[in-house]
Design a protein around this motif. Sequence first.
Motif, PDB file in Angstrom:
ATOM      1  N   LEU A  14       0.842  -1.190   0.000  1.00  0.00           N
ATOM      2  CA  LEU A  14       0.000   0.000   0.000  1.00  0.00           C
ATOM      3  C   LEU A  14       0.881   1.245   0.000  1.00  0.00           C
ATOM      4  O   LEU A  14       1.948   1.267   0.623  1.00  0.00           O
ATOM      5  CB  LEU A  14      -0.918  -0.010   1.224  1.00  0.00           C
ATOM      6  N   TYR A  15       0.427   2.277  -0.697  1.00  0.00           N
ATOM      7  CA  TYR A  15       1.175   3.522  -0.822  1.00  0.00           C
ATOM      8  C   TYR A  15       0.376   4.634  -0.157  1.00  0.00           C
ATOM      9  O   TYR A  15      -0.611   5.106  -0.712  1.00  0.00           O
ATOM     10  CB  TYR A  15       1.421   3.836  -2.299  1.00  0.00           C
ATOM     11  N   PRO A  16       0.770   5.054   1.034  1.00  0.00           N
ATOM     12  CA  PRO A  16      -0.028   6.020   1.796  1.00  0.00           C
ATOM     13  C   PRO A  16       0.032   7.436   1.236  1.00  0.00           C
ATOM     14  O   PRO A  16       1.018   7.840   0.627  1.00  0.00           O
ATOM     15  CB  PRO A  16       0.601   5.969   3.183  1.00  0.00           C
ATOM     16  N   ARG A  17      -1.064   8.151   1.456  1.00  0.00           N
ATOM     17  CA  ARG A  17      -1.114   9.579   1.138  1.00  0.00           C
ATOM     18  C   ARG A  17      -1.061  10.411   2.406  1.00  0.00           C
ATOM     19  O   ARG A  17      -0.600  11.530   2.402  1.00  0.00           O
ATOM     20  CB  ARG A  17      -2.395   9.892   0.370  1.00  0.00           C
ATOM     21  N   ARG A  18      -1.614   9.868   3.477  1.00  0.00           N
ATOM     22  CA  ARG A  18      -1.614  10.559   4.770  1.00  0.00           C
ATOM     23  C   ARG A  18      -0.931   9.671   5.790  1.00  0.00           C
ATOM     24  O   ARG A  18      -0.862   8.458   5.642  1.00  0.00           O
ATOM     25  CB  ARG A  18      -3.059  10.839   5.202  1.00  0.00           C
ATOM     26  N   ARG A  19      -0.455  10.267   6.872  1.00  0.00           N
ATOM     27  CA  ARG A  19       0.263   9.511   7.897  1.00  0.00           C
ATOM     28  C   ARG A  19      -0.668   8.650   8.742  1.00  0.00           C
ATOM     29  O   ARG A  19      -0.400   7.485   9.000  1.00  0.00           O
ATOM     30  CB  ARG A  19       1.047  10.455   8.795  1.00  0.00           C
ATOM     31  N   GLU A  20      -1.795   9.210   9.199  1.00  0.00           N
ATOM     32  CA  GLU A  20      -2.640   8.474  10.128  1.00  0.00           C
ATOM     33  C   GLU A  20      -3.429   7.384   9.394  1.00  0.00           C
ATOM     34  O   GLU A  20      -3.886   7.572   8.276  1.00  0.00           O
ATOM     35  CB  GLU A  20      -3.587   9.386  10.906  1.00  0.00           C
ATOM     36  N   LYS A  21      -3.548   6.246  10.067  1.00  0.00           N
ATOM     37  CA  LYS A  21      -4.252   5.092   9.518  1.00  0.00           C
ATOM     38  C   LYS A  21      -5.145   4.497  10.593  1.00  0.00           C
ATOM     39  O   LYS A  21      -4.855   4.583  11.790  1.00  0.00           O
ATOM     40  CB  LYS A  21      -3.275   3.990   9.081  1.00  0.00           C
ATOM     41  N   CYS A  22      -6.207   3.861  10.135  1.00  0.00           N
ATOM     42  CA  CYS A  22      -7.072   3.104  11.038  1.00  0.00           C
ATOM     43  C   CYS A  22      -7.412   1.782  10.363  1.00  0.00           C
ATOM     44  O   CYS A  22      -8.066   1.763   9.321  1.00  0.00           O
ATOM     45  CB  CYS A  22      -8.355   3.878  11.356  1.00  0.00           C
ATOM     46  N   LEU A  23      -6.942   0.707  10.938  1.00  0.00           N
ATOM     47  CA  LEU A  23      -7.254  -0.635  10.459  1.00  0.00           C
ATOM     48  C   LEU A  23      -8.408  -1.158  11.307  1.00  0.00           C
ATOM     49  O   LEU A  23      -8.282  -1.257  12.532  1.00  0.00           O
ATOM     50  CB  LEU A  23      -6.035  -1.551  10.597  1.00  0.00           C
ATOM     51  N   GLN A  24      -9.531  -1.434  10.661  1.00  0.00           N
ATOM     52  CA  GLN A  24     -10.704  -1.942  11.375  1.00  0.00           C
ATOM     53  C   GLN A  24     -11.096  -3.290  10.789  1.00  0.00           C
ATOM     54  O   GLN A  24     -11.027  -3.496   9.572  1.00  0.00           O
ATOM     55  CB  GLN A  24     -11.878  -0.983  11.277  1.00  0.00           C
ATOM     56  N   SER A 102     -11.072  -3.224   6.827  1.00  0.00           N
ATOM     57  CA  SER A 102     -10.961  -1.967   6.084  1.00  0.00           C
ATOM     58  C   SER A 102      -9.810  -1.142   6.652  1.00  0.00           C
ATOM     59  O   SER A 102      -9.537  -1.164   7.849  1.00  0.00           O
ATOM     60  CB  SER A 102     -12.262  -1.169   6.139  1.00  0.00           C
ATOM     61  N   LEU A 103      -9.145  -0.436   5.762  1.00  0.00           N
ATOM     62  CA  LEU A 103      -8.055   0.446   6.150  1.00  0.00           C
ATOM     63  C   LEU A 103      -8.386   1.834   5.620  1.00  0.00           C
ATOM     64  O   LEU A 103      -8.623   2.009   4.427  1.00  0.00           O
ATOM     65  CB  LEU A 103      -6.726  -0.033   5.559  1.00  0.00           C
ATOM     66  N   THR A 104      -8.439   2.814   6.520  1.00  0.00           N
ATOM     67  CA  THR A 104      -8.720   4.182   6.119  1.00  0.00           C
ATOM     68  C   THR A 104      -7.564   5.078   6.557  1.00  0.00           C
ATOM     69  O   THR A 104      -6.848   4.757   7.503  1.00  0.00           O
ATOM     70  CB  THR A 104     -10.033   4.706   6.746  1.00  0.00           C
ATOM     71  N   GLU A 105      -7.407   6.182   5.873  1.00  0.00           N
ATOM     72  CA  GLU A 105      -6.369   7.136   6.236  1.00  0.00           C
ATOM     73  C   GLU A 105      -6.998   8.253   7.063  1.00  0.00           C
ATOM     74  O   GLU A 105      -7.019   9.418   6.678  1.00  0.00           O
ATOM     75  CB  GLU A 105      -5.664   7.662   4.984  1.00  0.00           C
ATOM     76  N   THR A 106      -7.549   7.841   8.201  1.00  0.00           N
ATOM     77  CA  THR A 106      -8.187   8.740   9.158  1.00  0.00           C
ATOM     78  C   THR A 106      -7.851   8.258  10.556  1.00  0.00           C
ATOM     79  O   THR A 106      -7.310   7.170  10.733  1.00  0.00           O
ATOM     80  CB  THR A 106      -9.726   8.741   8.999  1.00  0.00           C
ATOM     81  N   ASN A 107      -8.206   9.048  11.549  1.00  0.00           N
ATOM     82  CA  ASN A 107      -8.077   8.595  12.934  1.00  0.00           C
ATOM     83  C   ASN A 107      -9.148   7.560  13.217  1.00  0.00           C
ATOM     84  O   ASN A 107     -10.253   7.629  12.670  1.00  0.00           O
ATOM     85  CB  ASN A 107      -8.222   9.769  13.896  1.00  0.00           C
ATOM     86  N   CYS A 108      -8.847   6.627  14.085  1.00  0.00           N
ATOM     87  CA  CYS A 108      -9.826   5.608  14.468  1.00  0.00           C
ATOM     88  C   CYS A 108     -10.900   6.229  15.354  1.00  0.00           C
ATOM     89  O   CYS A 108     -10.625   7.190  16.080  1.00  0.00           O
ATOM     90  CB  CYS A 108      -9.149   4.478  15.252  1.00  0.00           C
ATOM     91  N   PRO A 109     -12.110   5.673  15.324  1.00  0.00           N
ATOM     92  CA  PRO A 109     -13.130   6.163  16.250  1.00  0.00           C
ATOM     93  C   PRO A 109     -12.699   5.885  17.687  1.00  0.00           C
ATOM     94  O   PRO A 109     -12.028   4.892  17.963  1.00  0.00           O
ATOM     95  CB  PRO A 109     -14.377   5.361  15.882  1.00  0.00           C
ATOM     96  N   THR A 110     -13.075   6.789  18.577  1.00  0.00           N
ATOM     97  CA  THR A 110     -12.692   6.606  19.976  1.00  0.00           C
ATOM     98  C   THR A 110     -13.790   5.946  20.794  1.00  0.00           C
ATOM     99  O   THR A 110     -13.537   5.440  21.876  1.00  0.00           O
ATOM    100  CB  THR A 110     -12.334   7.954  20.620  1.00  0.00           C
ATOM    101  N   LYS A 111     -15.003   5.960  20.293  1.00  0.00           N
ATOM    102  CA  LYS A 111     -16.130   5.360  21.013  1.00  0.00           C
ATOM    103  C   LYS A 111     -16.927   4.493  20.047  1.00  0.00           C
ATOM    104  O   LYS A 111     -17.191   4.887  18.915  1.00  0.00           O
ATOM    105  CB  LYS A 111     -17.073   6.431  21.575  1.00  0.00           C
ATOM    106  N   ILE A 112     -17.323   3.319  20.521  1.00  0.00           N
ATOM    107  CA  ILE A 112     -18.147   2.410  19.721  1.00  0.00           C
ATOM    108  C   ILE A 112     -19.245   1.861  20.609  1.00  0.00           C
ATOM    109  O   ILE A 112     -18.997   1.434  21.738  1.00  0.00           O
ATOM    110  CB  ILE A 112     -17.308   1.252  19.154  1.00  0.00           C
TER     111      ILE A 112
END
Length: 160
Positions: A14-24, A102-112
Amino acid sequence: GHAGQSALPESRILYPRRREKCLQFFYRLNGSPQDKLVIWVKKDDGTGNRRMEKLHTITDGEHHWKLASIPFGVQNKFRYGFQGIRGDPAKSAGGIAIDDTSLTETNCPTKIWHIRNFTSLFDSTLKGDYIISPVFYSSEGYAFALQLYPHGRISSPYMN
């Protein structure tokens, strides 16, 4: 298999565009209580040097599906992997399952808010009935809760 045996499936490069990642992903450990699921990231610095970094280890054996959110940061090309490690095979009635990754280039949710057995809840409620979430706290310290109307509010024009 024998205790300690493992498998490590990896993602494509994978080639990232942003630093932060969230693997869910959803997971279920229904084997031995000693089974482990280890999440790794294999980083490549662009010069051919690769480095494995452990992100998280899951060891619960609650035998139901759970959602994992693993935050990490990486700027160069990388792969992520799931390592399943076998516990005591004599005490195992299953294994390790992973789904809906799923892998997103965002912060992970803090509450579920995990609602177990939603089908039963849906079957036992009527339009206008609701349930209330646990109390959550924002990063600023505000407390809040959510109401969920499985069939909608009484005033909703939608049916079924």
